[in-house]
Design a protein around this motif. Structure first.
Motif, PDB file in Angstrom:
ATOM      1  N   ALA A 192       7.243   9.910   0.043  1.00 55.44           N
ATOM      2  CA  ALA A 192       5.881   9.962  -0.512  1.00 55.44           C
ATOM      3  C   ALA A 192       5.928   9.940  -2.035  1.00 55.44           C
ATOM      4  CB  ALA A 192       5.163  11.217  -0.014  1.00 55.44           C
ATOM      5  N   GLU A 193       6.891  10.655  -2.594  1.00 59.90           N
ATOM      6  CA  GLU A 193       7.043  10.690  -4.046  1.00 59.90           C
ATOM      7  C   GLU A 193       7.416   9.308  -4.582  1.00 59.90           C
ATOM      8  OE1 GLU A 193       6.900  12.611  -7.719  1.00 59.90           O
ATOM      9  OE2 GLU A 193       6.437  13.464  -5.747  1.00 59.90           O
ATOM     10  N   MET A 194       8.197   8.568  -3.817  1.00 63.96           N
ATOM     11  CA  MET A 194       8.596   7.215  -4.208  1.00 63.96           C
ATOM     12  C   MET A 194       7.373   6.308  -4.323  1.00 63.96           C
ATOM     13  SD  MET A 194      11.829   5.985  -4.619  1.00 63.96           S
ATOM     14  CE  MET A 194      11.986   4.481  -3.671  1.00 63.96           C
ATOM     15  N   GLU A 195       6.469   6.414  -3.356  1.00 65.67           N
ATOM     16  CA  GLU A 195       5.272   5.577  -3.392  1.00 65.67           C
ATOM     17  C   GLU A 195       4.435   5.905  -4.631  1.00 65.67           C
ATOM     18  OE1 GLU A 195       3.031   5.791   0.190  1.00 65.67           O
ATOM     19  OE2 GLU A 195       4.711   5.201   1.487  1.00 65.67           O
ATOM     20  N   HIS A 196       4.293   7.186  -4.902  1.00 63.77           N
ATOM     21  CA  HIS A 196       3.521   7.606  -6.079  1.00 63.77           C
ATOM     22  C   HIS A 196       4.202   7.139  -7.361  1.00 63.77           C
ATOM     23  CE1 HIS A 196       1.122  10.094  -8.764  1.00 63.77           C
ATOM     24  NE2 HIS A 196       2.241  10.602  -9.262  1.00 63.77           N
ATOM     25  N   ALA A 197       5.537   7.321  -7.438  1.00 64.42           N
ATOM     26  CA  ALA A 197       6.272   6.937  -8.639  1.00 64.42           C
ATOM     27  C   ALA A 197       6.206   5.428  -8.862  1.00 64.42           C
ATOM     28  CB  ALA A 197       7.732   7.389  -8.521  1.00 64.42           C
ATOM     29  N   GLU A 198       6.261   4.664  -7.781  1.00 63.56           N
ATOM     30  CA  GLU A 198       6.183   3.209  -7.903  1.00 63.56           C
ATOM     31  C   GLU A 198       4.817   2.784  -8.436  1.00 63.56           C
ATOM     32  OE1 GLU A 198       7.057  -0.776  -5.148  1.00 63.56           O
ATOM     33  OE2 GLU A 198       7.317   1.246  -4.328  1.00 63.56           O
ATOM     34  N   ALA A 199       3.752   3.444  -7.931  1.00 64.24           N
ATOM     35  CA  ALA A 199       2.402   3.136  -8.413  1.00 64.24           C
ATOM     36  C   ALA A 199       2.267   3.451  -9.902  1.00 64.24           C
ATOM     37  CB  ALA A 199       1.374   3.919  -7.608  1.00 64.24           C
ATOM     38  N   GLU A 200       2.909   4.538 -10.346  1.00 61.38           N
ATOM     39  CA  GLU A 200       2.862   4.906 -11.762  1.00 61.38           C
ATOM     40  C   GLU A 200       3.562   3.859 -12.631  1.00 61.38           C
ATOM     41  OE1 GLU A 200       1.411   7.548 -13.449  1.00 61.38           O
ATOM     42  OE2 GLU A 200       0.348   7.736 -11.529  1.00 61.38           O
ATOM     43  N   VAL A 201       4.642   3.302 -12.113  1.00 65.53           N
ATOM     44  CA  VAL A 201       5.348   2.257 -12.860  1.00 65.53           C
ATOM     45  C   VAL A 201       4.445   1.039 -13.044  1.00 65.53           C
ATOM     46  CG1 VAL A 201       7.282   0.628 -12.798  1.00 65.53           C
ATOM     47  CG2 VAL A 201       7.651   3.011 -12.152  1.00 65.53           C
TER      48      VAL A 201
END
Length: 627
Positions: free
Chosen positions: A252-261
């Motif tokens: 879940a954190e990966m999805e959020h971090a990717e969106a932030e990028v």
């Protein structure tokens, strides 16, 4: 003496001969999906070597001498799918069962004879499971990989490179040992014989050289460390439920971090494409490359981006994504496995990391399957999360301790009396003392930013970094970093005098420059005499680092040995990660166990430095509670 042993009579002849010798070398060949994990692999070949004899004992090799059909692929006419057909051999010769062999060899392995192997912890732990109720064979030990490393830490340490170096012997072009069950009986027999024989010959050659090099004390320490590693080879209990929960959280954190990028970039792109990241970073964002790849392109790794952390939103987001991605891939999915490319590294609820005492040129441990030495720092969110997966058994607790600012204390010891040395005696935090001196403020007025600058200075001293690295770590200009370093040299002249003297001393030694660590380990730096300016500069940067980090390794290894020798009943050393040591102890004797750990690390006999060495033992159920 029999070179190939396939009957009980031959085996008894071999044992009778070997029991007349003072020591022997042995080597195992293992199979199975986890052949590299001693706790669960299967030994199918054992070689024994000593003066005047080398015998090879097969224990269930599936192939005969002759290859009847090569491995191939063919298409199934009914399904249309490709099928793999394994190689076909003739029938193997009759062989002894493992229970027969190890039952007969038990007295030899559990005698007071020297037991030698190349990477001895792996071989000793691999055979230990065949002696139920006995544990692992006792000392004395010999390890030719450790001996080779002590004699020259800069060379290749594998048995094949050593064979080429000493004997000009070049064999095993098929990588037989990687998968012995794919090869014919005779080929594996020859391979196993050569491995066993050369191990013994290397031992006979190297052991006197260790004495000649003045390394007997270091050899004794490393063999005690080897004994400790066997004890630690029982594995580390892991909370698998927590590991799976962490996987869900990280995904879940990966999805959020990717969106932030993507948000920071202002567009969606292939986040795993290095060229696309290079274009955004160094063209669209206008950043200056701080590091190049081997091919000369601007790097996008964490080290290259770290100077821009906190200054650029895209860099912040990208570093966050890369951090989470690494944690998920390496420490979570890497441990659990995916059933395909990544095999699980958890067996019977435990991980079995192979700690390599010879794994670095400075003397510090490295590790594999899994590599616990590259866990994130304990004071970070993910570092705590990974350490919290270590799950003491019911009725047990964790004992966790580390050395406080040990590398700075070692630096103060070598530099001698001065501001850094005095600060430790006054009980002032080293980074606070450095910041106070550099910025001309009282210790209580040192800010978080000032301490960050002090940490950057410590890194520069210990790792030979220049002003640009200090500027990057301090988030300041190059000009300001140079001013800070100049002020630091005025306030701590003894540190720079130590660096200059050490470099002069090491360079003056011929024919090969070397230094000795706190306990006498040799670190050879031949490139100090190189005509290549780049090689020479790199060696100069390594001098202080090797002196300090090598001495840190000495202290940590000595502490592990002392702890191993003083363990309470049912107490187990689990891991050492960087400067931390973690043990598992019955809860009802936890206080006593904590005292044992503290005494091992900082008690009588550990006053090796001219400044105080401190450690604080925590009793906890989760590692994060220790910070």
């Amino acid at each position: 003496m029999h070179q190939l042993v396939t009957t009980t009579d031959q085996l008894h002849d071999v044992i009778e001969y070997f029991e007349t010798r003072e020591g022997f070398a042995f080597d195992v060949e293992t199979v199975g999906p986890h052949r590299g994990v001693p706790a669960v692999n299967e030994v199918t070949w054992l070689s024994l070597s000593t003066d005047g004899a080398c015998s090879v004992i097969p224990l269930g090799h599936p192939n005969g001498y002759n290859l009847l059909r090569k491995a191939t692929r063919r298409k199934n006419k009914q399904t249309g799918e490709w099928e793999h057909l394994p190689a076909l051999f003739d029938e193997p010769p009759k062989q002894l069962r493992p229970s027969q062999v190890f039952g007969a060899l038990e007295n030899l392995f559990f005698s007071d004879r020297v037991k030698v192997a190349h990477n001895a912890p792996f071989d000793l732990l691999s055979v230990a499971k065949y002696f139920p109720g006995r544990g692992f064979p006792p000392p004395p030990y010999g390890d030719t990989i450790v001996a080779a490393w002590l004699l020259d830490e800069n060379r290749l340490l594998g048995l094949k490179p050593l064979d080429r170096e000493r004997y000009g012997l070049d064999y095993d072009h098929d990588n037989t040992g990687k998968c012995v069950e794919k090869h014919p009986f005779g080929q594996v027999q020859e391979y196993a014989w050569l491995d066993g024989r050369t191990t013994w010959l290397h031992w006979k050659d190297m052991r006197p050289k260790i004495t000649a090099e003045g390394l007997d004390d270091m050899w004794a320490l490393e063999m005690d460390v080897l004994h400790c590693l066997l004890h630690m080879g029982r594995g580390v209990p892991i909370d698998i439920h927590a590991l799976r929960e962490l996987r869900t959280r990280l995904r879940a954190e990966m999805e959020h971090a990717e969106a932030e990028v993507y948000r920071a970039a202002g567009k969606v792109f292939n986040i795993n494409s290095t060229p696309q990241k290079q274009k955004i970073l160094y063209e669209e964002q206008g950043l200056k490359p701080r590091k190049l790849t081997k091919k000369g392109a601007p790097s996008t790794d964490a080290e290259a981006l770290e100077p821009y952390k906190g200054r650029n939103n895209f860099v912040n987001a990208l570093l966050g994504y890369q951090d989470v991605s690494k944690i998920l891939s390496t420490y979570v999915e890497g441990y659990l496995g995916d059933g395909e490319e990544k095999p699980t590294q958890i067996f019977n609820g435990r991980i079995y990391p192979m700690l390599k005492q010879y794994g670095t040129v400075t003397g510090r441990f490295s590790a594999s399957t899994p590599n616990i030495q590259n866990w994130p720092r304990a004071d970070t969110e993910w570092g705590k999360a990974i350490r919290d997966l270590v799950d003491p058994l019911p009725g047990f607790v964790l004992l966790v301790a580390d050395y406080a600012q040990i590398e700075q204390r070692i630096l103060a010891h070598f530099a001698g009396k001065g501001a850094l040395w005095q600060g430790f005696w006054d009980g002032v935090d080293a980074h606070t003392a450095t910041a106070a001196a550099v910025f001309g403020v009282a210790p209580e007025d040192v800010t978080k930013q000032m301490r960050q600058v002090a940490k950057a200075i410590a890194f520069a001293i210990n790792y030979g970094a220049g002003p640009q690295k200090v500027a990057d770590m301090s988030h300041t200009t190059l000009r300001r970093a140079k001013q800070i370093l100049a002020t630091h040299e005025k306030q701590f002249p003894e540190v720079y005098a130590y660096k200059r003297k050490l470099l002069r001393t090491v360079r003056s030694r011929r024919p090969e420059p070397y230094l000795r660590t706190l306990l006498g380990r040799k670190r050879r730096l031949p490139d100090l005499l190189s005509y290549d300016r780049g090689h020479r500069a790199k060696a100069e940067r390594q001098v202080v680092n090797s002196h300090i980090q090598g001495s840190n390794a000495d202290i940590t290894k000595l502490a592990l040995v002392r702890l191993h020798k003083s363990l309470l009943p049912d107490m187990q050393i689990l891991l050492t990660v960087h400067d931390e040591i973690a043990a598992m102890c019955p809860a009802d004797i936890a206080e006593e166990g904590a005292k044992v750990l503290h005494e091992a690390m900082a008690g009588e006999g550990m006053q090796l430095l001219s400044v105080p060495v401190t450690t604080d033992v925590k009793i906890c159920h989760r590692w994060s509670e220790a910070k």
